[in-house]
Design an enzyme around this catalytic site. Sequence first.
Site, mmCIF file in Angstrom:
data_model
loop_
_atom_site.group_PDB
_atom_site.id
_atom_site.type_symbol
_atom_site.label_atom_id
_atom_site.label_comp_id
_atom_site.label_asym_id
_atom_site.label_seq_id
_atom_site.Cartn_x
_atom_site.Cartn_y
_atom_site.Cartn_z
ATOM 1 N N ASP A 162 14.205 43.097 10.306
ATOM 2 C CA ASP A 162 15.648 43.147 10.075
ATOM 3 C C ASP A 162 16.080 41.772 9.543
ATOM 4 O OD1 ASP A 162 15.493 41.600 12.318
ATOM 5 O OD2 ASP A 162 16.924 42.761 13.500
ATOM 6 N N LYS B 108 0.842 -1.197 0.000
ATOM 7 C CA LYS B 108 0.000 0.000 0.000
ATOM 8 C C LYS B 108 0.885 1.258 0.000
ATOM 9 C CE LYS B 108 -3.939 1.990 2.499
ATOM 10 N NZ LYS B 108 -5.139 1.752 1.682
HETATM 11 N N1 COA Z 1 1.714 1.739 6.478
HETATM 12 C C1 COA Z 1 0.990 1.431 5.370
HETATM 13 N N2 COA Z 1 -0.333 1.162 5.400
HETATM 14 C C2 COA Z 1 -0.936 1.188 6.594
HETATM 15 C C3 COA Z 1 -0.244 1.507 7.787
HETATM 16 C C4 COA Z 1 1.143 1.776 7.697
HETATM 17 N N3 COA Z 1 1.868 2.082 8.779
HETATM 18 N N4 COA Z 1 -1.114 1.476 8.811
HETATM 19 C C5 COA Z 1 -2.316 1.158 8.289
HETATM 20 N N5 COA Z 1 -2.217 0.984 6.964
HETATM 21 C C6 COA Z 1 -3.303 0.672 6.016
HETATM 22 C C7 COA Z 1 -4.046 -0.602 6.348
HETATM 23 O O1 COA Z 1 -3.450 -1.698 5.692
HETATM 24 C C8 COA Z 1 -5.422 -0.289 5.804
HETATM 25 O O2 COA Z 1 -5.396 -0.369 4.390
HETATM 26 P P1 COA Z 1 -6.266 -1.445 3.565
HETATM 27 O O3 COA Z 1 -7.602 -1.493 4.212
HETATM 28 O O4 COA Z 1 -6.248 -0.890 2.171
HETATM 29 O O5 COA Z 1 -5.496 -2.720 3.704
HETATM 30 C C9 COA Z 1 -5.584 1.188 6.064
HETATM 31 O O6 COA Z 1 -4.257 1.702 6.126
HETATM 32 C C10 COA Z 1 -6.324 1.506 7.339
HETATM 33 O O7 COA Z 1 -5.689 0.882 8.421
HETATM 34 P P2 COA Z 1 -6.406 0.768 9.842
HETATM 35 O O8 COA Z 1 -7.418 -0.323 9.803
HETATM 36 O O9 COA Z 1 -6.858 2.111 10.258
HETATM 37 O O10 COA Z 1 -5.208 0.380 10.770
HETATM 38 P P3 COA Z 1 -4.799 -1.086 11.278
HETATM 39 O O11 COA Z 1 -5.677 -1.438 12.438
HETATM 40 O O12 COA Z 1 -4.707 -2.014 10.137
HETATM 41 O O13 COA Z 1 -3.325 -0.832 11.828
HETATM 42 C C11 COA Z 1 -1.561 -0.108 13.209
HETATM 43 C C12 COA Z 1 -3.050 0.000 12.924
HETATM 44 C C13 COA Z 1 -1.180 0.862 14.295
HETATM 45 C C14 COA Z 1 -1.239 -1.547 13.647
HETATM 46 C C15 COA Z 1 -0.818 0.219 11.884
HETATM 47 O O14 COA Z 1 -1.159 1.539 11.527
HETATM 48 C C16 COA Z 1 0.662 0.009 11.914
HETATM 49 O O15 COA Z 1 1.138 -1.103 11.762
HETATM 50 N N6 COA Z 1 1.471 1.108 12.059
HETATM 51 C C17 COA Z 1 2.896 1.043 12.024
HETATM 52 C C18 COA Z 1 3.446 0.363 13.257
HETATM 53 C C19 COA Z 1 4.961 0.340 13.279
HETATM 54 O O16 COA Z 1 5.600 0.163 12.272
HETATM 55 N N7 COA Z 1 5.556 0.606 14.456
HETATM 56 C C20 COA Z 1 6.977 0.671 14.621
HETATM 57 C C21 COA Z 1 7.518 2.056 14.396
HETATM 58 S S1 COA Z 1 6.976 3.243 15.589
#
Ligand code: COA
Length: 294
Positions: free
Chosen positions: A272, A21
């Site tokens: 300035d 994505k």
């Molecule tokens: N990167 C890319 N895409 C992401 C994403 C990210 N960090 N977080 C969510 N998405 C995508 C999901 O896949 C979903 O897309 P889709 O329906 O087309 O598949 C959409 O965005 C909505 O996601 P949502 O349902 O709101 O979130 P989630 O419950 O799937 O995930 C988290 C929530 C917090 C687990 C997720 O955002 C995540 O993994 N974040 C990064 C965590 C990380 O890397 N932490 C370490 C560094 S601090």
Amino acid sequence: MPNLRRSLLYMPGTDWRKIEKAATELDADSVCLDLEDGVALNAKAEARETIARALQTLDFRRSEKLVRINPIDSDFASADLAATLPAHPDGIVLPKVRDAAQVEWLHEHLSAAEDRYGWPRGSTILILIIESARGIVELDAIVKASPRIAALVFGAEDFAGDIGAVRTRDAFEVLYARSKVVTYAKARGMQAIDIVYADFRDPEGFSAESRQGMMMGYTGKQLIHPNQIPLIHAVYMPTDAEIAHARRVVEAHHAHQASGTGAFALDGKMVDMPVVKQAELVLQRAGETIHAER
Ligand code: COA
Ligand code: MG
């Protein structure tokens, strides 16, 4: 590869859907495929394979491709590099940096890889996460340890844990360290990337914290959710009114310089050189933003 790193979006290295994505649908300046704290201990090997496959097969368009490896003093860093470097990321994000020796080690490791694969020497950039008391105290030596360092990142959660502080919403407990990181970055001409806002369903809170970081001198922010990308880009894009005012300041400055005046008054306020520099920064930010998104 972008000049700007307003948005640095993390995703777990195990999560093919999120990586795909980010590559195909999202518009982050930098995409950071994580092997560290976003990946379970028993899933490191799987994450390495997924990241290598993603780097080899997906087109990340204008986004910079970064891999966050595990800390140098963990059991994982060497295997992280061995598995992902051959797939040629644009750079490595190194967390929990403690001292200059760790950066020097990684610098040499990257030079050897560049020679082995025939990539230009120094082309693999380094982004360092400063997130411990030791890292803060050693900053002066750390920023001098490699010419590859493009940006410093401040990690507030790990830092607060390390010093035994309690994280608050207004982040006063990390103010000293957050200021120190941006100052040392700017002293060496590097970018500075601000703290994570974990509550990804709170756009107002996210934007307020982002503006605070921008006002402190930060040039970008670590992101954890796609929702946060347009919000941070908006924070770094000056408004039409700000751009118009900045143009007036710069034009009035040139006119006054030509007639031999340094400081002058505009709309009842003194202008300035530092004020002119701020106005030029606004215009530069607007120009860079338009350029990056074309
Ligand atoms: N990167 C890319 N895409 C992401 C994403 C990210 N960090 N977080 C969510 N998405 C995508 C999901 O896949 C979903 O897309 P889709 O329906 O087309 O598949 C959409 O965005 C909505 O996601 P949502 O349902 O709101 O979130 P989630 O419950 O799937 O995930 C988290 C929530 C917090 C687990 C997720 O955002 C995540 O993994 N974040 C990064 C965590 C990380 O890397 N932490 C370490 C560094 S601090
Ligand atoms: Mg961390």
